[in-house]
Design an enzyme around this catalytic site. Structure first.
Site, mmCIF file in Angstrom:
data_model
loop_
_atom_site.group_PDB
_atom_site.id
_atom_site.type_symbol
_atom_site.label_atom_id
_atom_site.label_comp_id
_atom_site.label_asym_id
_atom_site.label_seq_id
_atom_site.Cartn_x
_atom_site.Cartn_y
_atom_site.Cartn_z
ATOM 1 N N ASP A 247 0.820 -1.136 -0.046
ATOM 2 C CA ASP A 247 0.012 -0.058 -0.071
ATOM 3 C C ASP A 247 0.935 1.386 -0.038
ATOM 4 O OD1 ASP A 247 -2.055 1.711 0.089
ATOM 5 O OD2 ASP A 247 -2.576 1.032 2.252
ATOM 6 N N ASP B 250 -1.545 -4.339 6.546
ATOM 7 C CA ASP B 250 -1.802 -4.323 8.052
ATOM 8 C C ASP B 250 -3.172 -4.051 8.186
ATOM 9 O OD1 ASP B 250 -2.071 -1.658 6.942
ATOM 10 O OD2 ASP B 250 -0.332 -0.722 8.185
ATOM 11 N N ASP C 122 -6.957 -6.476 4.450
ATOM 12 C CA ASP C 122 -5.687 -7.209 3.677
ATOM 13 C C ASP C 122 -5.517 -8.414 3.911
ATOM 14 O OD1 ASP C 122 -4.739 -4.947 2.517
ATOM 15 O OD2 ASP C 122 -3.811 -4.142 4.299
ATOM 16 N N ASN D 25 32.218 -40.449 -2.598
ATOM 17 C CA ASN D 25 32.842 -41.401 -1.873
ATOM 18 C C ASN D 25 32.139 -42.859 -1.805
ATOM 19 O OD1 ASN D 25 35.026 -39.753 -1.325
ATOM 20 N ND2 ASN D 25 34.401 -39.050 0.589
ATOM 21 N N ASN E 76 31.265 -41.171 7.944
ATOM 22 C CA ASN E 76 29.940 -40.068 7.998
ATOM 23 C C ASN E 76 29.634 -39.265 9.019
ATOM 24 O OD1 ASN E 76 27.590 -39.828 6.338
ATOM 25 N ND2 ASN E 76 26.530 -40.666 7.984
#
Length: 832
Positions: A322, A582, A586, A650, A675
């Site tokens: 706005d 706001d 809205d 890997n 890992n």
């Protein structure tokens, strides 16, 4: 049944009255009925959070296989595997615990409150604390905190779209007979999750949480928020890797079994590889990245209500907002009060002050400005009645008694006020037909609006009635204009340019008249774009709007329902749309946008509908939030790149080597240890710095790009892994030496490659965060010395000679150089 008797019965049932509950009764009812939430909050106690770490099917299979191995034979290896799984899960638990606690604190900042009567006094409490028996005071913009019955109301209109799907407000009022219709059709009932559009009410809450109408629906359907683009992308990536993992693991298990290796060893090896291949840390990494991103954004006055919306904020390429308070300061000043002939007139200020002084609707900057800048003694005025402002009439009427006369004073949007007038008052106090001066009035309005002033019309008439309705707003006398000036923010043009440099177009969607919106848009640099008016929008089809919407940056005289239509058209045009709002009108647009953005001072329904809440209505703050959102997303992608390059390479190499070696290249417990060790650098990714280039444009999940990255860098990793295998064979390595050398090479290469692929620049030109660098160096050092520790024997490692370490160093150096060259060619080929 008579409504009065029914209400008295309800008062007795809930131990309440018109003055509300006592604090003691409120505590009792809270224990009896529970917190006012549609679904219980997710359990985040420590035990639950810890067990969540074990929900991966692959982890559960590995635990089961280890337990079976423990029963059958190899107790040492099985225990080691279980310990590693436990430590890895503990790592994820610790990080997610910190993330969960941080988000709890942030969300408490923007919780919605409601006004209730407790011990006869009005106080503001969190919606969660509302209980049956509470008497709530409602005004425009308020969320209705539970199902209730109206005790008193005035021109009350409620939006029940969440319950009925009907977008138009429904009029509500107290009824004499409460049995005449079904519950949802009764005009004296209010329902949770709906909100007040206009008017005021005093209501008794009779149902809360899952006992409400909306609660019953949510229980049946188990509503879930729509999946964001970020969540969709993360899920697709997870499925992508899982498919590859599943195919690879089944093939490895089958081939190893075919070569006559023990079934349990083959199964554990395959499952351990699956752990290495699966992005098991992805949920934790995402959670950590998003929560740390949310904490950083909070430091910039941006509160994230839904974590996944951070990525959508980073992906946003259009921001709709706005004018008032966003592009302007929101500090409305009264410049003048002009009559129909354009002369300053004190009577206009007095009547405007009376209207603003007595109104009881929602707080708004226009009335605040009038009350603070036009103070008059109104002791001679007695308020009789009021018709609150709403977004359909766009007017506010107050009926007052003054010196034995009843005056109806109406103010509102200029056109909506002028429409109800058939006469006008001149400077001389004479009254003339509106037709004789209408052209002059409209010309003044246009000239003032073209200069950037906001205009409010004021009218009045004398009546004999002591109560009024909307039908009385006719035959009014036009008294004049109130001329307001809201200065444009001095830095707003620079902020809009900053957003433009971030790849975000700003579009203004305003309900103000075309002239003032045009003036403001010219001042902020949007004048070269086409403007579309609400009246024009009503006359074009959705398809026509779809073709035009991207070329229009300014929308004026827009009705609340049209905001949603504009946003949906933008989204259908392949845009990620943010909407900053706001106001009470809205909420629908905030729901429709990819990113709903509101502000701390917004009405309840706007804050509740938003994904992100700004603690100040400032686009500069939002720009900071966008940068942090993109930083968070880029750091999440870094983990994805790591999981699909060195780690994946890997594991793939190990799977391949197991096919031609007479022994397993790494034992299951060694794979899991590898890992775990490579997890540590990856968990510090959320602290990493991001190249400026990567946050200059919106970024989105791109599975095709990830697939190309995986193939390119995964293949590069495999090449050097097999080079290492060849060197170890030439060095006549024993099984233990081979595994130790491979373990050392794979962890160091996977850790160092993190520093290469984290940036598109040469790695020495982009500094990583201190945490990432220190943890990477620590893991490299720990890997080198691990074979010399007492743990080495337990894990099946041996001390290797200097020639092994020299060979590993040369291979890793060549790998780093090759990765840099390949990286440069890869990004130049795909044009990023």
């Amino acid at each position: 049944m008579n409504a009065e008797h029914a209400v008295k019965d309800l008062f007795t049932q809930f131990q309440t009255s018109e003055n509300g509950l006592t604090n003691g009764a409120a505590r009792t009812n809270l224990i009896q009925y529970g917190s006012n939430v549609l679904k219980p909050k997710k359990k985040t106690d420590l035990l639950t959070l810890f067990f969540i770490q074990f929900k991966s099917p692959i982890i559960l299979i590995l635990i089961s296989a280890s337990a079976l191995s423990l029963i059958l034979k190899n107790s040492t290896d099985a225990i080691i595997i279980l310990v590693i799984v436990f430590v890895s899960s503990l790592l994820g638990f610790w990080q997610e615990r910190g993330a969960t606690n941080a988000i709890k604190k942030l969300l408490s900042v923007v919780q919605v409150k409601t006004n209730v009567l407790r011990d006869g006094k009005q106080e503001s409490i969190f919606v969660e604390q509302v209980v049956p028996g509470d008497v709530v005071i409602l005004t425009a913009g308020d969320m209705i905190p539970g199902d209730g019955i109206i005790l008193e109301s005035r021109d009350l209109f409620v939006n029940e779209a969440t319950l009925t799907g009907e977008t138009y407000p429904v009029e509500k009022h107290a009824e004499q007979n409460i049995l005449q219709t079904v519950a949802k059709e009764r005009k004296n009932l209010l329902f949770m999750s709906s909100h007040v559009v206009s008017g005021t009410a005093k209501a008794l809450i009779i149902k809360t949480s899952i006992n409400t109408e909306i609660g019953k629906i949510s229980e049946r359907l188990r509503f879930r928020p729509p999946e964001t683009e970020f969540e969709h992308g993360a899920r697709k990536f997870g499925y992508f890797l899982m498919e590859i993992t599943l195919i690879l693991v089944i093939a490895i298990f089958a081939i190893n079994s075919y070569f006559g290796r023990p079934i349990m060893d083959a199964f554990l090896f395959s499952t351990a590889l699956a752990v290495g291949l699966t992005p098991q840390l992805l949920p934790a990494v995402i959670s950590i990245n998003l929560s740390k991103g949310a904490k950083k954004m909070a430091s910039k006055k941006v509160i994230v209500k839904r974590l996944a919306s951070i990525e959508n904020l980073g992906s946003m390429n259009i921001l709709c907002c706005d004018k008032t308070g966003t592009l302007t300061k929101g500090e409305i000043q009264i410049k003048s009060a002009l009559d129909a002939e354009g002369k300053e007139n004190q009577k206009i200020r007095i009547f405007a002050y009376v209207n603003a002084f007595f109104e009881t609707g929602f707080t708004n900057p226009i009335d605040e400005a009038i009350r603070t800048q036009c103070k008059f003694d109104v002791m001679d005025f007695l308020k009789l009645d009021e018709i609150p402002y709403d977004f359909i009439r766009k007017r506010l009427s107050i009926l007052v008694s003054h010196r034995d006369e009843n005056l109806l004073i109406t103010k509102g949007a200029f056109n909506n006020t002028l429409t109800v007038c058939d006469r006008a008052e001149l400077t001389s106090d004479s009254i003339v037909p509106i037709s004789t001066i209408k052209e002059t009035i409209e010309r003044q309005f246009e000239e003032l609006s073209n200069s950037g002033f906001r205009i409010i019309g004021l009218s009045y008439k004398k009546i004999t009635k002591s109560q009024i309705s909307k039908e009385d707003e006719t035959g009014m006398i036009f008294l004049g204009f109130l001329v307001f000036f809201d200065p444009i923010k001095p830095d707003i043009k620079d902020v809009i340019n900053d957003l433009k440099h971030l790849g975000i177009s700003t579009k203004v969607i305003s309900g103000d008249n075309r002239f003032v919106v045009k003036y403001v848009s010219e001042q902020i640099g949007l004048s070269e774009h086409k403007m579309l008016m609400g009246g024009e929008l009503r006359n074009i089809s959705d398809e026509a709007l779809l073709n035009q919407v991207n070329a229009v940056n300014v929308f004026a005289e827009i009705e609340p329902s049209q905001k949603e239509r504009i946003i949906l058209a933008l989204r259908k045009s392949s845009n990620v749309v943010g909407f900053l709002g706001d106001g009470v009108n809205d909420a629908i647009a905030l729901h429709a946008a990819d990113v709903g953005i509101s502000v701390e001072g917004a009405v309840d329904v706007a804050k509740e509908s938003a994904d992100i809440v700004l603690l100040e209505k400032d686009l500069a703050i939002l720009a900071d939030g966008v940068v942090l959102g993109r930083t968070t997303f880029v750091n999440t992608l870094k983990y994805v790149f790591m999981a699909t390059s060195a780690n994946f390479g890997n594991m793939f190499s190990m799977a391949g080597a197991s096919l031609f070696l007479s022994f397993l290249p790494l034992l299951p417990k060694q794979i899991l240890l590898e890992n775990l060790m490579t997890d540590f650098p990856e968990l510090t990714i959320s602290t990493d710095k991001v190249d400026q280039k990567l946050i200059q444009q919106p970024r989105r999940w791109d599975i095709k790009f990830i697939r190309k990255f995986m193939v390119t860098f995964g293949f590069l990793s495999v090449v050097f892994d097999f080079l290492a295998f060849g060197v170890f064979i030439l060095l006549h390595a024993t099984e233990q030496e081979f595994r130790t050398g491979w373990f050392t090479e794979s962890i160091i290469s996977a850790s160092i490659i993190v520093l290469i692929i984290r940036t598109q620049k040469p790695f020495f030109k982009s500094k990583p965060s201190s945490y990432l660098l220190l943890v990477t160096l620590f893991i490299v050092g720990a890997t080198v010395i691990f074979p010399f520790t007492p743990l080495a024997e337990i894990f099946g490692f041996a001390v290797i000679s200097t020639s092994f370490y020299i060979s590993i160093a040369i291979i890793i150096t060549l790998y780093v150089i090759s990765a840099e060259i390949i990286k440069r060619k890869f990004y130049s080929m795909i044009g990023t």
